[in-house]
Design a protein around this motif. Structure first.
Motif, mmCIF file in Angstrom:
data_model
loop_
_atom_site.group_PDB
_atom_site.id
_atom_site.type_symbol
_atom_site.label_atom_id
_atom_site.label_comp_id
_atom_site.label_asym_id
_atom_site.label_seq_id
_atom_site.Cartn_x
_atom_site.Cartn_y
_atom_site.Cartn_z
ATOM 1 N N ALA A 186 0.869 -1.419 -0.217
ATOM 2 C CA ALA A 186 0.046 -0.055 -0.025
ATOM 3 C C ALA A 186 0.851 1.393 0.052
ATOM 4 C CB ALA A 186 -0.946 0.050 1.254
ATOM 5 N N GLU A 187 1.825 1.265 0.827
ATOM 6 C CA GLU A 187 2.807 2.477 0.896
ATOM 7 C C GLU A 187 3.416 2.610 -0.485
ATOM 8 O OE1 GLU A 187 4.366 5.545 2.238
ATOM 9 O OE2 GLU A 187 3.183 4.375 3.641
ATOM 10 N N LYS A 188 3.686 1.426 -1.058
ATOM 11 C CA LYS A 188 4.499 1.900 -2.408
ATOM 12 C C LYS A 188 3.526 2.210 -3.364
ATOM 13 C CE LYS A 188 7.273 -0.362 -6.079
ATOM 14 N NZ LYS A 188 6.656 0.546 -7.141
ATOM 15 N N ALA A 189 2.186 1.885 -3.477
ATOM 16 C CA ALA A 189 1.365 2.207 -4.325
ATOM 17 C C ALA A 189 0.848 3.950 -3.958
ATOM 18 C CB ALA A 189 0.008 1.529 -4.161
ATOM 19 N N ARG A 190 0.842 4.081 -2.981
ATOM 20 C CA ARG A 190 0.534 5.581 -2.536
ATOM 21 C C ARG A 190 1.856 6.380 -2.868
ATOM 22 N NH1 ARG A 190 1.698 9.517 1.258
ATOM 23 N NH2 ARG A 190 3.455 8.366 2.139
#
Ligand SMILES: [Zn+2]
Length: 400
Positions: A186-190
């Motif tokens: 999720a952090e990477k997608a954000r």
């Protein structure tokens, strides 16, 4: 180079193997294979004379002779690897694999051992291939998947880590790694600007389980990106109500979110309430305020002043009587100067420590590189400042 203890331990293995052979031979009678005895004695001599390579050759030949020597070879390969002689370990295991008459279990055991050799040698691609081939093995499948997981974590390949751990963990397992893999994704997608995908990753993380507050922090960061400060404030408050230790990571964004929605009095109220519920949080909040250089808010300034006045180490270095006798403005000047000194000291040293293995780090991390555990790193605020103050006389003088 092989060490003294390598020779000694290798010698012990051979003696143990020779004793086992002699026992078996005694029980079976005189027709047992006699030549092995001479080989073991020669092998022992070679090891004792530090001719490890020649001894290795001998062991490899023995494996072609007798199945009973297999376990000895596994033990010897393990010993070489443990002693850092990975080339020799690889040689032992590759030779075992070359045997045509290995059973399926023996073959898988040798492949697994070879995979461990490759890991020790830093040959991660080869190890990954071997463990991948073994992942359906009846005898070594689970262990191979565990090894694959550690490789994927090391390579930060969170999708593959997620895939393997979903196979390994039962749905009832209270594993904390899956929520963290989802948070990493999720952090990477954000960061890549794909907020809908980030939200998708966060959806399966259940409330109240490990990793859930990390998920909430990512959602708060998304809310800030979307300028939805009401949501950000609500989420940050929710995290602090259960994990006050995260205040140092949150404080800056929390104060900014309140500023953007003109609700600083609400922040004062919230932090005061937190400190009443758990007085030990005052020090955490003070340290967070010092580190974030946020002494403008009255509630934060008050926490910092109380922290300096009530901290045994700091109060022994500061003329408290003089400080408390000062009017509010000059006292504030002294407190801000001391806070500045503490911030400079703290920035240059490890401020977090893993509660499981003691690994120290300057910045907050979710996954401990020391013991690979998730969510075990905590700030060491109070201890840290004292350690810093006693560590360097010149910097101590600056604070006084
Ligand atoms: Zn650790």
């Amino acid at each position: 180079m092989p060490t003294e203890s390598t020779f000694f331990l290798a010698g012990l293995f051979i003696i143990a193997a020779a004793a086992g052979w002699a026992f078996a031979r005694f029980n079976r009678g005189a027709d047992a294979a006699a030549p092995i005895s001479a080989d073991y004695i020669r092998g022992l001599n070679l090891v004792l004379n530090r001719k490890t390579d020649e001894a290795l050759e001998l062991f490899v030949r023995m494996a072609e002779v007798d199945d009973e020597t297999l376990e000895t070879h596994f033990a010897l390969g393990h010993l070489f690897r443990r002693r850092g002689e990975v080339d020799r370990a690889i040689r032992v295991h590759q030779n075992l694999l070359a045997r045509p008459n290995l059973s399926e279990d023996q073959r898988d055991q040798a492949l697994f051992a070879l995979g461990e050799d490759y890991l020790s040698a830093g040959l991660f691609d080869r190890a990954e291939n071997l463990f991948g081939d073994l992942s359906d093995s009846p005898s070594h499948g689970k262990s191979a998947q565990q090894q694959l997981l550690s490789i994927y974590e090391r390579e930060q390949d969170w999708k593959l880590a997620l895939e393997v751990s979903r196979k390994l963990d039962s749905p009832l397992d209270d594993s904390d790694r899956i929520p963290h893999y989802l948070c990493e994704l999720a952090e990477k997608a954000r960061r890549d600007g794909d907020l809908p995908r980030a939200r998708e990753y966060l959806k399966p993380i259940s409330k109240g389980r490990r990793g859930s507050n990390r998920g909430i922090l990512i959602r708060a960061a998304i809310a800030i990106e979307e300028e939805d400060f009401d949501t950000a404030v609500r989420l940050y408050h929710r995290v602090l109500e259960t994990d006050g230790y995260l205040i140092a990571e949150i404080l800056h964004s929390l104060v900014e979110s309140h500023r953007r929605r003109n609700s600083l009095p609400e922040l004062q109220q919230f932090l005061s309430k937190l400190m009443v519920a758990d007085p030990s949080l005052e020090a955490d909040i003070a340290v967070a305020a010092i580190l974030s250089n946020m002494l403008d808010e009255p509630v934060l300034y008050a926490a910092v002043e109380a922290f300096i006045l009530h901290n045994d180490t700091l109060s022994s270095l500061v003329d408290l009587e003089h400080l408390t006798s000062l009017d509010a403005e000059p006292r504030r000047g002294v407190v801000v100067r001391i806070a500045g000194g503490l911030r400079r000291l703290a920035m240059g040293s490890a401020r977090y420590r893993c509660i499981q293995c003691g690994y120290s780090t300057r910045r907050f991390i979710w996954n401990c590189p020391g013991c690979k555990a998730w969510e075990t790193v905590r700030p060491v605020n109070r201890i840290q400042f004292e350690g810093l103050l006693f560590a360097d006389d010149s910097t101590t003088a600056k604070v006084t």
